[in-house]
Enzyme design. Structure first.
Site, PDB file in Angstrom:
ATOM      1  N   ARG A   5       0.830  -1.180   0.067  1.00  0.00           N
ATOM      2  CA  ARG A   5       0.081  -0.032   0.140  1.00  0.00           C
ATOM      3  C   ARG A   5       0.854   1.409  -0.049  1.00  0.00           C
ATOM      4  NH1 ARG A   5      -3.337  -2.206  -1.653  1.00  0.00           N
ATOM      5  NH2 ARG A   5      -5.561  -2.535  -1.027  1.00  0.00           N
ATOM      6  N   HIS A  24      -1.028  -0.340  -9.614  1.00  0.00           N
ATOM      7  CA  HIS A  24      -1.784  -1.046  -8.839  1.00  0.00           C
ATOM      8  C   HIS A  24      -2.428  -2.376  -9.467  1.00  0.00           C
ATOM      9  CE1 HIS A  24      -4.023  -1.200  -4.726  1.00  0.00           C
ATOM     10  NE2 HIS A  24      -4.248  -2.501  -5.115  1.00  0.00           N
ATOM     11  N   GLU A  40      -3.902   7.382  -5.763  1.00  0.00           N
ATOM     12  CA  GLU A  40      -4.138   6.577  -6.915  1.00  0.00           C
ATOM     13  C   GLU A  40      -5.402   7.131  -7.579  1.00  0.00           C
ATOM     14  OE1 GLU A  40      -4.003   2.435  -5.832  1.00  0.00           O
ATOM     15  OE2 GLU A  40      -2.141   2.549  -4.897  1.00  0.00           O
TER      16      GLU A  40
HETATM   17  N1  LIG Z   1      -1.022  -4.647  -5.079  1.00  0.00           N
HETATM   18  C1  LIG Z   1      -2.058  -5.190  -4.789  1.00  0.00           C
HETATM   19  O1  LIG Z   1      -2.691  -5.426  -5.698  1.00  0.00           O
HETATM   20  C2  LIG Z   1      -2.229  -6.081  -3.607  1.00  0.00           C
HETATM   21  C3  LIG Z   1      -2.850  -7.299  -3.553  1.00  0.00           C
HETATM   22  C4  LIG Z   1      -3.129  -7.819  -2.391  1.00  0.00           C
HETATM   23  C5  LIG Z   1      -2.863  -7.476  -1.169  1.00  0.00           C
HETATM   24  N2  LIG Z   1      -2.282  -6.332  -1.172  1.00  0.00           N
HETATM   25  C6  LIG Z   1      -1.747  -5.704   0.161  1.00  0.00           C
HETATM   26  O2  LIG Z   1      -0.653  -6.613   0.439  1.00  0.00           O
HETATM   27  C7  LIG Z   1      -0.511  -6.415   2.003  1.00  0.00           C
HETATM   28  C8  LIG Z   1      -0.235  -7.666   2.550  1.00  0.00           C
HETATM   29  O3  LIG Z   1      -1.355  -8.500   2.337  1.00  0.00           O
HETATM   30  P1  LIG Z   1      -1.387 -10.070   3.110  1.00  0.00           P
HETATM   31  O4  LIG Z   1      -2.609 -10.571   2.488  1.00  0.00           O
HETATM   32  O5  LIG Z   1      -0.184 -10.637   3.109  1.00  0.00           O
HETATM   33  O6  LIG Z   1      -1.717  -9.521   4.750  1.00  0.00           O
HETATM   34  P2  LIG Z   1      -1.682 -10.411   5.865  1.00  0.00           P
HETATM   35  O7  LIG Z   1      -2.487  -9.844   6.743  1.00  0.00           O
HETATM   36  O8  LIG Z   1      -1.729 -11.774   5.486  1.00  0.00           O
HETATM   37  O9  LIG Z   1      -0.158 -10.134   6.394  1.00  0.00           O
HETATM   38  C9  LIG Z   1       0.271  -8.898   6.743  1.00  0.00           C
HETATM   39  C10 LIG Z   1       1.332  -9.016   7.902  1.00  0.00           C
HETATM   40  O10 LIG Z   1       1.691  -7.646   8.418  1.00  0.00           O
HETATM   41  C11 LIG Z   1       2.250  -7.794   9.460  1.00  0.00           C
HETATM   42  N3  LIG Z   1       2.498  -6.643  10.197  1.00  0.00           N
HETATM   43  C12 LIG Z   1       1.921  -5.768  10.776  1.00  0.00           C
HETATM   44  N4  LIG Z   1       2.257  -4.670  11.230  1.00  0.00           N
HETATM   45  C13 LIG Z   1       3.557  -4.766  10.770  1.00  0.00           C
HETATM   46  C14 LIG Z   1       4.801  -3.932  11.042  1.00  0.00           C
HETATM   47  N5  LIG Z   1       4.613  -2.997  11.812  1.00  0.00           N
HETATM   48  N6  LIG Z   1       5.821  -4.537  10.513  1.00  0.00           N
HETATM   49  C15 LIG Z   1       5.917  -5.773  10.062  1.00  0.00           C
HETATM   50  N7  LIG Z   1       4.692  -6.594   9.690  1.00  0.00           N
HETATM   51  C16 LIG Z   1       3.879  -5.983  10.188  1.00  0.00           C
HETATM   52  C17 LIG Z   1       1.038  -8.932  10.043  1.00  0.00           C
HETATM   53  O11 LIG Z   1       1.406  -9.054  11.378  1.00  0.00           O
HETATM   54  C18 LIG Z   1       0.960  -9.628   8.998  1.00  0.00           C
HETATM   55  O12 LIG Z   1       1.542 -10.978   9.340  1.00  0.00           O
HETATM   56  C19 LIG Z   1      -1.783  -5.618   2.325  1.00  0.00           C
HETATM   57  O13 LIG Z   1      -1.537  -4.020   2.517  1.00  0.00           O
HETATM   58  C20 LIG Z   1      -2.610  -5.665   1.259  1.00  0.00           C
HETATM   59  O14 LIG Z   1      -3.660  -4.798   1.195  1.00  0.00           O
HETATM   60  C21 LIG Z   1      -1.663  -5.617  -2.357  1.00  0.00           C
HETATM   61  O1  LIG Z   2      -5.725  -5.185  -1.372  1.00  0.00           O
HETATM   62  C1  LIG Z   2      -6.103  -5.758  -2.398  1.00  0.00           C
HETATM   63  O2  LIG Z   2      -6.572  -6.837  -2.543  1.00  0.00           O
HETATM   64  C2  LIG Z   2      -5.177  -5.289  -3.580  1.00  0.00           C
HETATM   65  O3  LIG Z   2      -4.821  -4.328  -3.343  1.00  0.00           O
HETATM   66  C3  LIG Z   2      -5.880  -5.377  -4.764  1.00  0.00           C
HETATM   67  O4  LIG Z   2      -6.837  -4.291  -5.017  1.00  0.00           O
HETATM   68  P1  LIG Z   2      -7.553  -4.330  -6.103  1.00  0.00           P
HETATM   69  O5  LIG Z   2      -8.797  -5.084  -5.997  1.00  0.00           O
HETATM   70  O6  LIG Z   2      -8.232  -2.759  -6.404  1.00  0.00           O
HETATM   71  O7  LIG Z   2      -6.807  -4.550  -7.483  1.00  0.00           O
END
Ligand SMILES: NC(=O)c1ccc[n+]([C@@H]2O[C@H](COP(=O)([O-])OP(=O)(O)OC[C@H]3O[C@@H](n4cnc5c(N)ncnc54)[C@H](O)[C@@H]3O)[C@@H](O)[C@H]2O)c1
Ligand SMILES: O=C(O)[C@H](O)COP(=O)(O)O
Length: 543
Positions: free
Chosen positions: A235, A286, A264
């Site tokens: 994020r 994204h 964004e």
């Molecule tokens: N770019 C995209 O399209 C996309 C897609 C999916 C998810 N994401 C993002 O990816 C990130 C991770 O998703 P996930 O499914 O692995 O989440 P998750 O909840 O499985 O894992 C997140 C981890 O971060 C840890 N955490 C919390 N605070 C922390 C800190 N200060 N320092 C280090 N670690 C910390 C938590 O303990 C947890 O284990 C989220 O922000 C999610 O929105 C982005």
């Molecule tokens: O947190 C998520 O699931 C990802 O950032 C994906 O976001 P999107 O659904 O807008 O592609």
């Protein structure tokens, strides 16, 4: 908590499988492609469910306009575009599909790390513009380099496993993952201070929240090797964009790969757009979850989770109602009904809803849950509050918001479980019961109830016992008097004469104060008319 869902609004590009599943189930689905915020604010009042990805900002003003809204569904993981605390306060459930796009986000991260180390986007763009340049784009091997993974959750772990296949050493930090669990996926868990000077690449995989805001800050970057590369597929805001731009410009950072941004889409002239334009930054708009597979998966999951919830089967992916799953457990249901009925009764006995209390009046509610089946004190406390705050908010009080709204109006609840009832000697079969005591200014009332045959039954009001209990279901008229027998005859006569059938009559023994409860088939209009010399009308309750 019953969810009656007819109309669903999908305001982001969610795979059509979502609407297909919901429509097949019988819901009306509207796709709000490219609605303006104004249009959303106007129309949201017609929907019980709003389904989004990361584009629609579900802010407090949207929630305020959404008077029928019961659930916000996020077809994806991150919930930072949903004001969860505002939703909770308004009793709106928030649900996501964590895990549905994990693989895609992890693969995108790995692709970005590889592309970053070999300047693939820049070399490709140059070649497409007619430049054959083999010097500028000299890269680095990943083999033998150290990858620091901040956030070892679903995506962080998958990234670790995949990048180890490139021969990278993986180190990481996550406050809730212990060293041994990290070691099981080949990650050496360290403190952040140890990580900064060791990392060749740092990738962040945490949620965006106050604790992770600028996790990669100027001071962190200044502790890193000047050759460090930063990757953010999680994020915008986890990496301080100004700090990153500064270290890139001063050659204290080799490069960055970014999929997510503070703004964004970014506006021109902002730090975000300067970062995007930086020659050593590679970026995507994204796209982490943008694969056919992930989109189909999250769309299907959000639809199926919603139907499961409506059917009362299970509560998966609920982010703001820890009680909800337990409220679906069959054995908890009658006790929740009882707690709610007692709360409702206590409030009626306190002469109406808390809306009418002088502001600042403090109320203390004590709930003692006795015996087997009543162990879930938090759930029962929320249910008691739902009953007690009944009528306070036009668009609903439920187990999602009851505790918050109670605090707002100065109601404190203390709930505890005790193994067995102290009333065994008074009423033989009352081994399991709830005792609700409400103290509000000069007013103090104690109610005792239990569950019989699956129904909530009132046994005592302020020490006056109904020997056989008074079932709290349907329509109940409650009177207080001194001579139950004489009063009963008069009351039943008056009700029957008005065409209201009386289906049950319950009273406590005669005494200084006695209580009469009459269950009637219909609601009695103007029950104050029933006041007589021997009995005072107290409340008409519809359960
Ligand atoms: N770019 C995209 O399209 C996309 C897609 C999916 C998810 N994401 C993002 O990816 C990130 C991770 O998703 P996930 O499914 O692995 O989440 P998750 O909840 O499985 O894992 C997140 C981890 O971060 C840890 N955490 C919390 N605070 C922390 C800190 N200060 N320092 C280090 N670690 C910390 C938590 O303990 C947890 O284990 C989220 O922000 C999610 O929105 C982005
Ligand atoms: O947190 C998520 O699931 C990802 O950032 C994906 O976001 P999107 O659904 O807008 O592609």
């Amino acid at each position: 908590m019953t969810l009656n869902i007819q109309n669903v609004l999908i305001s982001d590009p969610v795979d059509p499988i979502c609407s297909q599943i919901l429509q097949d189930y019988g819901m009306n689905v509207t796709y709000a492609r490219q609605w303006t915020k104004e249009r959303l604010l106007q129309e949201i009042q017609n929907y019980e469910v709003l389904i989004v990805r990361s584009e629609t900002k579900v802010t407090d003003d949207v929630l305020a306009a959404a008077t029928k809204l019961r659930l916000v569904g996020r077809a994806g993981t991150g919930l930072d575009n949903v004001d969860i605390s505002a939703a909770t306060r308004r009793g709106v459930l928030v649900m996501n599909t964590p895990g549905g796009n994990t693989m895609s986000a992890a693969e995108h991260t790995c692709a970005m790390i590889a592309a970053l180390s070999r300047h693939i986007p820049q070399a490709c763009a140059a070649l497409k513009s007619g430049i054959w340049d083999r010097k500028t784009y000299m890269g680095n091997e990943l083999h033998g380099k150290t990858l620091a993974i901040l956030g070892l959750g679903r995506i962080g772990r998958e990234v670790a496993i995949r990048m180890q296949a490139f021969g990278m050493k993986t180190i990481g930090y996550d406050p809730i993952i212990d060293k041994q669990t990290a070691a099981e996926i080949g990650v050496d868990k360290m403190e952040l201070e140890e990580i900064w000077p060791l990392a060749d690449y740092i990738t962040v995989h945490t949620p965006y929240m106050p604790q992770t805001h600028h996790l990669i800050s100027t001071s962190a970057l200044m502790r890193c090797k000047p050759s460090v590369r930063i990757i953010n597929i999680a994020r915008g805001g986890i990496v301080d964009e100004s700090a990153l731009l500064d270290v890139l410009n001063s050659n204290r950072c080799q490069g960055a790969a970014l999929d997510v941004f503070v703004q964004e889409p970014p506006k021109e002239g902002t730090t975000t757009s300067q970062l995007i334009q930086h020659p050593r930054v590679i970026c995507t708009p994204h796209l982490g979850a943008s694969t056919v597979e992930a989109q189909e998966r999250v769309a299907r999951e959000i639809a199926e989770q919603l139907i499961d919830l409506v059917e009362g089967r299970q509560a998966v992916g609920i982010a703001n109602a820890p009680n909800l799953a337990r409220s679906m457990v069959e054995r908890n249901k009658p006790w929740m009904q009882l707690a709610q009925a007692l709360g409702h009764l206590a409030n009626s006995l306190a002469e109406g809803s808390l809306d009418r209390c002088p502001s600042g009046t403090e109320t203390t509610v004590e709930l003692i849950c006795c015996g087997e089946g009543t162990e879930d004190v938090n759930l029962l406390a929320s249910s008691a509050l739902v009953g007690h705050l009944n009528g306070m908010k036009a668009n609903g009080i439920n187990i999602v918001n009851a505790a918050i709204l109670a605090r707002d109006v100065g109601v404190t609840i203390n709930a505890r479980h005790v193994g067995s009832s102290k009333y065994l000697s008074i009423v033989q079969d009352l081994e399991k019961l709830l005792q609700l005591t409400v103290s509000q200014g000069p007013f103090n009332i104690q109610l005792i109830g239990s569950v019989q045959g699956g129904n909530p039954v009132l046994y005592a009001i302020n020490g006056c016992w109904f020997p056989f209990g008074a079932t709290l279901s349907g329509n109940v008229l409650l009177f207080n008097g001194k001579q139950p027998d004489a009063t009963l005859t008069a009351l039943v006569g008056a009700l029957t004469a008005s065409g209201v059938g009386v289906s049950a009559v319950m009273c406590t023994p005669p005494g200084a104060s006695c209580w009469l409860a009459l269950r009637t088939a219909d609601v009695f209009q103007n029950p104050q008319k029933l006041n007589g010399p021997d009995a005072t009308f107290i409340a008409q309750l519809v359960f």
